[in-house]
Design an enzyme around this catalytic site. Structure first.
Site, PDB file in Angstrom:
ATOM      1  N   ASP A 167       0.847  -1.205   0.000  1.00 21.99           N
ATOM      2  CA  ASP A 167       0.000   0.000   0.000  1.00 21.99           C
ATOM      3  C   ASP A 167       0.881   1.253   0.000  1.00 21.99           C
ATOM      4  O   ASP A 167       0.372   2.380  -0.046  1.00 21.99           O
ATOM      5  CB  ASP A 167      -1.026  -0.010   1.141  1.00 21.99           C
ATOM      6  CG  ASP A 167      -0.392  -0.014   2.520  1.00 21.99           C
ATOM      7  OD1 ASP A 167       0.835  -0.170   2.628  1.00 21.99           O
ATOM      8  OD2 ASP A 167      -1.153   0.138   3.511  1.00 21.99           O
ATOM      9  N   SER A 168       2.217   1.039  -0.008  1.00 21.50           N
ATOM     10  CA  SER A 168       3.137   2.156  -0.253  1.00 21.50           C
ATOM     11  C   SER A 168       2.829   2.802  -1.597  1.00 21.50           C
ATOM     12  O   SER A 168       3.300   3.905  -1.880  1.00 21.50           O
ATOM     13  CB  SER A 168       4.587   1.659  -0.230  1.00 21.50           C
ATOM     14  OG  SER A 168       4.751   0.532  -1.076  1.00 21.50           O
ATOM     15  N   ASP A 181      -1.098  -6.078  -0.046  1.00 22.76           N
ATOM     16  CA  ASP A 181      -1.356  -5.421   1.237  1.00 22.76           C
ATOM     17  C   ASP A 181      -2.848  -5.182   1.431  1.00 22.76           C
ATOM     18  O   ASP A 181      -3.528  -4.686   0.528  1.00 22.76           O
ATOM     19  CB  ASP A 181      -0.665  -4.046   1.254  1.00 22.76           C
ATOM     20  CG  ASP A 181       0.582  -4.038   2.114  1.00 22.76           C
ATOM     21  OD1 ASP A 181       0.748  -4.951   2.947  1.00 22.76           O
ATOM     22  OD2 ASP A 181       1.394  -3.110   1.935  1.00 22.76           O
ATOM     23  N   LYS A 231      -1.066  -9.345   3.169  1.00 22.23           N
ATOM     24  CA  LYS A 231      -0.263  -8.879   4.312  1.00 22.23           C
ATOM     25  C   LYS A 231      -1.088  -7.878   5.112  1.00 22.23           C
ATOM     26  O   LYS A 231      -1.842  -7.081   4.517  1.00 22.23           O
ATOM     27  CB  LYS A 231       1.031  -8.224   3.820  1.00 22.23           C
ATOM     28  CG  LYS A 231       1.869  -7.580   4.927  1.00 22.23           C
ATOM     29  CD  LYS A 231       3.267  -7.264   4.472  1.00 22.23           C
ATOM     30  CE  LYS A 231       3.421  -5.951   3.756  1.00 22.23           C
ATOM     31  NZ  LYS A 231       3.003  -4.751   4.477  1.00 22.23           N
ATOM     32  N   GLU A 255      -0.949  -5.316   8.869  1.00 18.18           N
ATOM     33  CA  GLU A 255      -0.094  -4.731   9.902  1.00 18.18           C
ATOM     34  C   GLU A 255      -0.652  -5.002  11.291  1.00 18.18           C
ATOM     35  O   GLU A 255      -1.875  -5.023  11.474  1.00 18.18           O
ATOM     36  CB  GLU A 255      -0.003  -3.208   9.685  1.00 18.18           C
ATOM     37  CG  GLU A 255       0.642  -2.835   8.359  1.00 18.18           C
ATOM     38  CD  GLU A 255       0.711  -1.318   8.125  1.00 18.18           C
ATOM     39  OE1 GLU A 255       0.345  -0.537   9.032  1.00 18.18           O
ATOM     40  OE2 GLU A 255       1.134  -0.926   7.024  1.00 18.18           O
ATOM     41  N   GLU A 310       9.711  -3.957  10.050  1.00 15.54           N
ATOM     42  CA  GLU A 310      10.065  -2.657   9.452  1.00 15.54           C
ATOM     43  C   GLU A 310      10.608  -1.705  10.511  1.00 15.54           C
ATOM     44  O   GLU A 310      10.001  -1.523  11.582  1.00 15.54           O
ATOM     45  CB  GLU A 310       8.831  -2.036   8.758  1.00 15.54           C
ATOM     46  CG  GLU A 310       9.174  -0.689   8.121  1.00 15.54           C
ATOM     47  CD  GLU A 310       8.171  -0.171   7.105  1.00 15.54           C
ATOM     48  OE1 GLU A 310       7.161  -0.864   6.839  1.00 15.54           O
ATOM     49  OE2 GLU A 310       8.400   0.937   6.586  1.00 15.54           O
TER      50      GLU A 310
HETATM   51  O1  KIV Z   1       3.618  -1.090   1.546  1.00 13.39           O
HETATM   52  C1  KIV Z   1       4.782  -1.507   1.473  1.00 13.39           C
HETATM   53  O2  KIV Z   1       5.510  -1.296   0.496  1.00 13.39           O
HETATM   54  C2  KIV Z   1       5.281  -2.287   2.602  1.00 13.39           C
HETATM   55  C3  KIV Z   1       6.755  -2.494   2.668  1.00 13.39           C
HETATM   56  C4  KIV Z   1       7.399  -1.255   3.160  1.00 13.39           C
HETATM   57  C5  KIV Z   1       7.090  -3.670   3.485  1.00 13.39           C
HETATM   58  O3  KIV Z   1       4.536  -2.674   3.433  1.00 13.39           O
END
Ligand code: KIV
Length: 277
Positions: free
Chosen positions: A44-45, A83, A113, A115, A181
């Site tokens: 989600d970056s 994510d 994934k 958090e 992270e």
């Molecule tokens: O969103 C993302 O790119 C991430 C990485 C920083 C692990 O979660």
């Protein structure tokens, strides 16, 4: 056949480090896949490095599904990990299940994934026990940046112990891997040695089983800032800028397009056309 979660576990069992990279679109996923990167994260970056938001909290399910589909189309071998965006899994495990399943069923990802530490263990368990492979993410968790700040986590004994507990809880709940992270190298090493599943580090030192980087950082495409944990392997923005400036110059001077970039009528057709004018 794509890389399986069993293959990811084998890397750890054999003491073999493996790279992970983010991707958000078809062409980048294709290059990463061809470079034999076994796992691609649709992070989600993308909210920051593709969509220009200041925070990942603005990223929606629809954004994530859209980009995940593109990455799945661009890759053949890598395991695609997507994510879960902010508030798509935090409300309750049932909602997480409904949203998580969309990444597999609609977008074609192989895993998701999310958090969080101990507080997310029940959700991880719900997802995994219903057939959705999960990767955890602890330490600096960008979706909570407004709350925890943009900084290294786990620097006191108490905070480091909590990270160890969080990692253990996520692994016990059935996650097949976990992202660490922005945590101190020593804490990442302790967690990596304690957990049976592979750890994927970003700003967590060299002892993790794997490393992940945001592709736009390591290629020098995202130019707002370079995070301390990122290594720039090239500066693709300069190559792009140069190419675009050349194009602008060529259009202005009339040297683009040239004969090879177009097509012509045959002489007969041209003559007949002219006779009708
Ligand atoms: O969103 C993302 O790119 C991430 C990485 C920083 C692990 O979660």
């Amino acid at each position: 056949m794509r890389v399986s979660i069993q293959k990811i576990q084998q890397y750890k069992d054999n003491g073999e480090r493996f790279p992970v990279l983010t991707a958000y679109d078809y062409p980048t996923a294709k290059i990463i896949d061809e470079a034999e990167v076994p796992m691609i994260l649709v992070g989600d970056s993308l909210g920051n490095v593709v969509l220009g938001y200041e925070s990942t909290v603005f990223v929606t399910m629809s954004d994530m599904l859209h980009h995940t589909k593109a990455v799945v189309r661009g890759s053949k071998k890598a395991l695609v990990l997507a994510d879960m965006p902010f508030m798509s899994y935090q409300v309750n495990p049932s909602e997480a299940l409904v949203n998580g399943s969309k990444f597999l069923q609609e977008a074609g990802a192989q895993a998701i994934k999310l958090e969080g530490g101990e507080e997310m263990a029940e959700t991880v368990d719900t997802l995994v026990s219903r057939g959705i492979p999960v990767v955890g993410h602890i330490g600096f968790t960008p979706q909570s940046a407004y709350q925890i700040g943009q900084r290294v986590q786990g620097k006191t004994v108490e905070a480091a112990l909590q990270l160890v507990k969080d990692a253990q809880a996520i692994a016990d709940a059935g996650a097949f891997s976990i992202v660490l992270e922005l945590i101190p190298t020593e804490v990442a090493q302790i967690i990596t040695e304690k957990l049976p599943i592979p750890t994927i580090g970003i700003g967590a030192g060299p002892h993790c089983d794997s490393q992940v980087q945001v592709v736009s950082d390591m290629l020098g495409l995202f130019t707002d800032f370079v995070p301390k944990h990122a290594k720039q392997y090239t500066e693709i923005s300069s190559v792009m800028r140069k190419g675009i400036e050349n194009y602008v110059g060529d259009v202005k001077s009339g040297s683009f397009p040239s004969k090879v970039h177009g097509s012509n009528l045959s002489e007969n057709v041209l003559n007949e056309l002219k006779s009708h004018l």
